[in-house]
Motif scaffolding. Structure first.
Motif, PDB file in Angstrom:
ATOM      1  N   GLN A 102       0.816  -1.222   0.000  1.00  0.00           N
ATOM      2  CA  GLN A 102       0.000   0.000   0.000  1.00  0.00           C
ATOM      3  C   GLN A 102       0.847   1.268   0.000  1.00  0.00           C
ATOM      4  OE1 GLN A 102      -2.403  -0.617   3.523  1.00  0.00           O
ATOM      5  NE2 GLN A 102      -4.112  -1.368   2.287  1.00  0.00           N
ATOM      6  N   SER A 383      -5.435   1.528   6.792  1.00  0.00           N
ATOM      7  CA  SER A 383      -4.347   1.165   5.879  1.00  0.00           C
ATOM      8  C   SER A 383      -3.109   1.972   6.226  1.00  0.00           C
ATOM      9  CB  SER A 383      -4.758   1.439   4.432  1.00  0.00           C
ATOM     10  OG  SER A 383      -4.663   2.823   4.143  1.00  0.00           O
ATOM     11  N   MET A 385      -2.092   4.310   4.562  1.00  0.00           N
ATOM     12  CA  MET A 385      -2.426   5.708   4.271  1.00  0.00           C
ATOM     13  C   MET A 385      -2.847   6.469   5.528  1.00  0.00           C
ATOM     14  SD  MET A 385      -1.890   5.537   1.035  1.00  0.00           S
ATOM     15  CE  MET A 385      -2.486   7.109   0.424  1.00  0.00           C
ATOM     16  N   ILE A 388       0.457   8.013   7.087  1.00  0.00           N
ATOM     17  CA  ILE A 388       1.345   8.878   6.313  1.00  0.00           C
ATOM     18  C   ILE A 388       0.543  10.094   5.860  1.00  0.00           C
ATOM     19  CG2 ILE A 388       2.825   7.005   5.517  1.00  0.00           C
ATOM     20  CD1 ILE A 388       1.378   7.001   2.880  1.00  0.00           C
ATOM     21  N   LYS A 389       1.251  11.139   5.432  1.00  0.00           N
ATOM     22  CA  LYS A 389       0.571  12.308   4.894  1.00  0.00           C
ATOM     23  C   LYS A 389       1.414  12.878   3.774  1.00  0.00           C
ATOM     24  CE  LYS A 389       3.126  13.669   8.621  1.00  0.00           C
ATOM     25  NZ  LYS A 389       4.136  14.451   8.013  1.00  0.00           N
TER      26      LYS A 389
END
Lengths: 434, 434
Positions: A102, A383, A385, A388-389
């Motif tokens: 991912q 996930s 995601m 993170i950014k």
């Protein structure tokens, strides 16, 4: 008995709407109590955590015992048998492999105007993971929350878990160790969420909090949102099975019951093209409910919120499924793969009769934290995601600014934002002066 | 005058913390009023919208006038001059090109156990876009919200925009047309959010709502969250500029003012390695404030929340920047590209002195909806990802289930979830019986 509906009946639309709209959860209003707890932790730090843990968990702590020591984790891990450890390790490896895929790529390119554009992903620096104590104390949930954070590159992952009367589940501690959790604290409830969000003398604050919890934990997460990021507030679990007559009714019954046994508010629905098969499944559910350990919970869920819906064809099944937007969708039909491609809204799809939903809860690889209560219409499961950014990047050359700057200055003026326009124009003027 | 800080001063840490912690926004508590408005729209639909629009926007509507007709949009678009139109079209094309690269790929693979795993992305079916009326009526904001939705594949994009006293901004309507907005309604406030979330006779409900608004709109978005998805609740705008002495102080002053002019609560901070340069920028800001149209707003923001921080080196600048986690970060230093790679937390980075932040507000390509109030520590700007969602996929073969099913059954038993385990075991038993 669950509800039996037939899509061809005159009253179907009304009954289906009622099913969709059924209020399954009565959250107690604990918001004032939670506000008080958060204020207390912000004001008194560790001392508040110690007092609240004594009150709610009947456990006397000191500041140096808030954190579970490495020796205590070692001792707990040593209690776990080889087979349980192997199962956890296999699950962790599979979840890690799935989530590693991912991780998105950074991008950067230069366009025809000469502008260099792109974006870069960075991990959240510190994340907190809430793990419930007591009954709903699930090592699988530790893996599902902690592994995506670690795959994302979160450097500091702090876990909080209440230990009522001092009791901790060794499997939960082993799961935390396998997943790479960095710190574990024996606190729970709204006070643990407050500590993660605002910090205390012992617990450094984090940037993002995930993990399931009771009404107090959910209310606390809502309150600290903004100060830190949070994951979704999950509702009761749901499964929709779409099955034709070519299935073992007992398998389908067990799949429905594996959601129903979670919670009296869980919802299990079968959509089938064969009314007689639907009856057989309902009979199989009843038979299993005779002996199931959690039959009181599963039976209540099935009776209050369960449904068997007969449809004339799979097109109708797909249309109804997208209106339900189920958390879990099992497709037990001839060409399940093709049918799966026609589904627009679902948290997770389990394709074919050899893929019971429980595989996804533990070991398949995809995350088991999924959108409930129709929110798969607009959101996704947990996930990488979530940890993170994205930072967007832009770099102009003088030529690029000359090419696109005038349009920016014009739009700024049209919005009466003079300084915006001047900040571009001052640079264009320098270019024009050569 | 803004605050002047020096990282080498004894009181720096305390002053920097105060700057970070400054409460810049006093949101009025409108939650009760908003709850009443939402209940009214849910109960009375169009009739409530008409009454509330008469009250708040001094505009008498009928149900058939809630939606702005194609002819009205045509007429408004025809009012826009060629240069404004060309600027909007260039901006839209660049924003579209940037966001098209964000669209992620579906994935599917078969692993060594024989399990087929993956995920699939699907768009939200219907999205709503809130556009403020009155002063903060920005066509650029229409492009920045609508284009990612359309790139994502959202089939139905409904926009709401209040028209106080019947006045509408032709540029806003043209931006909506260029961006591909499907429906436009002349309603605003909490009532418009309620209509998008719950639907009325005229406005069909949507699944996700984005776009900026006042305190009523923000409170309404918080209240409908869960029923629909929402974007972030944005706070006042912020910019951090890191600049060495090799810059034109006037350029940097204008960049700082281009945030300050947004809002008295906006925050503009300069970090520089050269104290004298910092003074020059502050002088240039004062000079520009003599004549700037929005000098009252920009001056208040600069005075109350502006800061000039001198640091001994760029390492310190990076460390402070990550603690601020700015919405906008401008890097005006010798090797800005390299410095940008060292920043962990920022919404958007503007690299080099030829990239004023205002380019990003209008025409660079990246989105201008960005995380404020230090939330870049855990969240990202608006993107295509806000309008799509992931469905995870799993398919077991009998051999795959035989390989990994026993571990799932074991973990289910360890969590006392018997039906979960049985749903796997029943299938394994069939395999074992051959």
């Amino acid at each position: 008995m669950p509800q039996f509906l037939d899509a061809r009946d005159a009253d179907f639309e009304a009954r289906f709407r009622a099913l969709l709209g059924a209020k399954r959860e009565d959250s107690p209003d604990v918001d004032d109590a939670v506000a008080g707890i958060i204020a207390d932790v912000r004001a008194r730090g560790d001392a508040a955590l110690i007092d609240l843990t004594a009150r709610f968990d009947r456990l006397t702590l000191t500041a140096d015992r808030l954190r579970i020591s490495t020796a205590d984790v070692d001792a707990a891990c040593a209690e776990v048998g080889a087979e349980d450890r192997a199962a956890l390790e296999l699950a962790a490896a599979r979840i890690r492999a799935y989530h590693a895929r991912q991780m998105p790529e950074d991008q950067q390119w230069t366009d025809e105007a000469g502008a260099t554009l792109g974006w870069r992903w960075t991990p959240v620096a510190a994340a907190g993971l809430y793990v419930p104590g007591g009954l709903a104390n699930y090592p699988s949930s530790v893996l599902m929350n902690a592994i995506p954070a670690k795959v994302a590159g979160v450097a500091r992952l702090a876990m909080v878990v209440p230990s009522p009367d001092g009791v901790l589940n060794p499997l939960v501690l082993l799961a935390a160790r396998i997943a790479g959790v960095d710190e574990i604290y024996r606190v729970g409830g709204a006070q643990a969420i407050a500590a993660l969000a605002y910090g205390t003398e012992t617990i450094a604050p984090v940037d993002k909090i995930t993990g399931p919890g009771n009404a107090y934990v959910a209310a606390a997460k809502r309150r600290v949102f903004g100060k830190v990021g949070i994951d979704m507030i999950a509702g009761p679990s749901e499964i929709l099975v779409i099955a034709d007559a070519d299935n073992d009714p007992d398998w389908i019954a067990l799949d429905l019951l594996s959601q129903a046994e979670h919670d009296e508010s869980a919802q299990s629905i079968l959509i089938t093209t064969d009314a007689a098969f639907g009856r057989s499944v309902a009979d199989a559910v009843d038979a299993r409910l005779q002996t199931l350990e959690r039959r009181a919970i599963a039976g209540a869920s099935w009776q209050d919120f369960g449904a068997v819906i007969t449809v004339p064809d799979l097109d109708t099944a797909v249309a109804l499924s997208d209106r339900i937007a189920p958390e879990h969708l099992e497709l037990c039909v001839a060409d399940a793969e093709a049918l799966s491609g026609r589904i627009a809204h679902a948290g997770a799809i389990f394709i074919g009769g050899w893929t019971p939903e429980a595989i996804g809860d533990y070991i398949g690889g995809p995350n088991h934290v999924l959108p409930t209560a129709r929110s798969a219409r607009f959101s996704s499961g947990l996930s990488v995601m979530d940890f993170i950014k994205r930072t967007t990047l832009a770099r102009m050359t003088p030529a690029a600014l000359a090419a696109i700057g005038p349009a920016a200055a014009r739009l700024a003026r049209s919005e009466s934002l003079e300084a915006h326009g001047l900040s571009v124009q001052a640079r264009l003027d320098r270019l024009n002066r050569g």
